[in-house]
Design a protein around this motif. Structure first.
Motif, PDB file in Angstrom:
ATOM      1  N   THR A 203       0.903  -1.245  -0.060  1.00 50.50           N
ATOM      2  CA  THR A 203       0.109  -0.035   0.078  1.00 50.50           C
ATOM      3  C   THR A 203       0.820   1.101  -0.005  1.00 50.50           C
ATOM      4  O   THR A 203       1.939   1.315   0.271  1.00 50.50           O
ATOM      5  CB  THR A 203      -0.885   0.207   1.311  1.00 50.50           C
ATOM      6  N   TYR A 204       0.307   2.538  -0.584  1.00 54.41           N
ATOM      7  CA  TYR A 204       1.041   3.652  -0.699  1.00 54.41           C
ATOM      8  C   TYR A 204       0.077   4.796  -0.040  1.00 54.41           C
ATOM      9  O   TYR A 204      -1.053   4.425  -0.552  1.00 54.41           O
ATOM     10  CB  TYR A 204       1.344   3.950  -2.032  1.00 54.41           C
ATOM     11  N   CYS A 205       0.656   5.777   0.552  1.00 53.80           N
ATOM     12  CA  CYS A 205      -0.291   6.830   0.965  1.00 53.80           C
ATOM     13  C   CYS A 205       0.304   8.004  -0.087  1.00 53.80           C
ATOM     14  O   CYS A 205       1.359   8.549  -0.191  1.00 53.80           O
ATOM     15  CB  CYS A 205       0.301   7.442   2.253  1.00 53.80           C
TER      16      CYS A 205
ATOM     17  N   PHE B  33       3.976  12.154   2.124  1.00 52.22           N
ATOM     18  CA  PHE B  33       2.870  11.550   2.935  1.00 52.22           C
ATOM     19  C   PHE B  33       3.198   9.821   2.871  1.00 52.22           C
ATOM     20  O   PHE B  33       3.032   9.431   3.947  1.00 52.22           O
ATOM     21  CB  PHE B  33       1.390  11.708   2.373  1.00 52.22           C
ATOM     22  N   ASN B  34       3.690   9.327   1.987  1.00 51.52           N
ATOM     23  CA  ASN B  34       4.007   8.000   2.076  1.00 51.52           C
ATOM     24  C   ASN B  34       5.367   7.753   3.090  1.00 51.52           C
ATOM     25  O   ASN B  34       5.354   6.622   3.669  1.00 51.52           O
ATOM     26  CB  ASN B  34       4.571   7.478   0.571  1.00 51.52           C
TER      27      ASN B  34
ATOM     28  N   SER C  11       4.965   5.485  10.394  1.00 54.12           N
ATOM     29  CA  SER C  11       3.771   5.592  11.433  1.00 54.12           C
ATOM     30  C   SER C  11       3.326   3.904  11.389  1.00 54.12           C
ATOM     31  O   SER C  11       2.040   3.684  11.980  1.00 54.12           O
ATOM     32  CB  SER C  11       2.720   6.491  11.060  1.00 54.12           C
ATOM     33  N   GLY C  12       4.051   3.138  10.687  1.00 51.54           N
ATOM     34  CA  GLY C  12       3.613   1.559  10.749  1.00 51.54           C
ATOM     35  C   GLY C  12       2.319   1.399   9.908  1.00 51.54           C
ATOM     36  O   GLY C  12       1.554   0.681  10.091  1.00 51.54           O
ATOM     37  N   ARG C  13       1.977   2.249   9.040  1.00 50.25           N
ATOM     38  CA  ARG C  13       0.864   2.245   7.945  1.00 50.25           C
ATOM     39  C   ARG C  13      -0.398   1.996   8.964  1.00 50.25           C
ATOM     40  O   ARG C  13      -1.375   1.209   8.613  1.00 50.25           O
ATOM     41  CB  ARG C  13       0.891   1.073   7.103  1.00 50.25           C
ATOM     42  N   LEU C  14      -0.555   2.546  10.090  1.00 48.82           N
ATOM     43  CA  LEU C  14      -1.970   2.783  10.941  1.00 48.82           C
ATOM     44  C   LEU C  14      -2.892   3.225  10.463  1.00 48.82           C
ATOM     45  O   LEU C  14      -2.838   4.233   9.608  1.00 48.82           O
ATOM     46  CB  LEU C  14      -1.583   3.214  12.315  1.00 48.82           C
ATOM     47  N   THR C  15      -4.180   2.893  10.591  1.00 54.40           N
ATOM     48  CA  THR C  15      -5.355   3.703   9.985  1.00 54.40           C
ATOM     49  C   THR C  15      -5.263   5.015  10.397  1.00 54.40           C
ATOM     50  O   THR C  15      -5.148   5.471  11.699  1.00 54.40           O
ATOM     51  CB  THR C  15      -6.565   2.984  10.761  1.00 54.40           C
ATOM     52  N   GLY C  16      -5.784   6.133   9.875  1.00 52.94           N
ATOM     53  CA  GLY C  16      -5.522   7.635  10.080  1.00 52.94           C
ATOM     54  C   GLY C  16      -4.306   8.200   9.803  1.00 52.94           C
ATOM     55  O   GLY C  16      -4.258   9.296   9.782  1.00 52.94           O
ATOM     56  N   THR C  17      -3.276   7.361   9.627  1.00 50.76           N
ATOM     57  CA  THR C  17      -1.960   7.993   9.346  1.00 50.76           C
ATOM     58  C   THR C  17      -1.638   8.511   7.741  1.00 50.76           C
ATOM     59  O   THR C  17      -0.798   8.766   7.256  1.00 50.76           O
ATOM     60  CB  THR C  17      -0.857   6.976   9.639  1.00 50.76           C
TER      61      THR C  17
END
Length: 132
Positions: free
Chosen positions: A19-21, A69-70, A76-82
């Motif tokens: 996954t990527y942000c 962002f990524n 942040s450990g790919r946590l929900t909301g990050t």
């Protein structure tokens, strides 16, 4: 120095894809995107986005924000909301890499002092991170 590799075993359990942000491409106010980029560059090292550095091109607010962002998302450990940044970012399984601009491995050093000044082309704006 830590090496963050989105494609090296970090996967979603449901579909086996990394996954990527990234910054949202549509319906995003550029000032909100700049504000989010300013905030995140106070949390992660954005020096690779400076002119002459490996992630400067493409020189767009969206590309720079997506990179930063990524980095934050992975640190942040790919946590929900990050990966929200006030609704200007989203999680995707589509690798945003193109040309020499790659998201597959991003380097960050958490011991380095974060913060950078970025020249954003086309807007004449300079993004300055102020550390408190």
């Amino acid at each position: 120095m830590a090496l963050l590799c989105a494609g090296s075993g970090d996967v979603l359990a449901s579909d086996n894809k990394p996954t990527y942000c990234v910054a949202k491409l549509f319906g995003v106010d550029e000032n909100m995107l700049l504000s989010a980029l300013n905030w995140v560059c106070g949390k992660v090292d954005c020096s690779s986005l400076l002119q002459g550095q490996p992630c400067f091109e493409p020189d767009t607010v969206s590309a720079h924000a997506s990179y930063a962002f990524n980095v934050y998302y992975y640190q942040s450990g790919r946590l929900t909301g990050t990966c929200d940044f006030n609704k200007v970012a989203m999680v995707t399984t589509t690798d945003p890499s193109h040309g020499n601009y790659t998201f597959s491995c991003q380097q960050s050093d958490p011991t380095e002092s974060p913060g950078s000044s970025l020249q954003v082309s086309g807007t004449g704006a300079v993004l300055m991170v102020v550390m408190y």
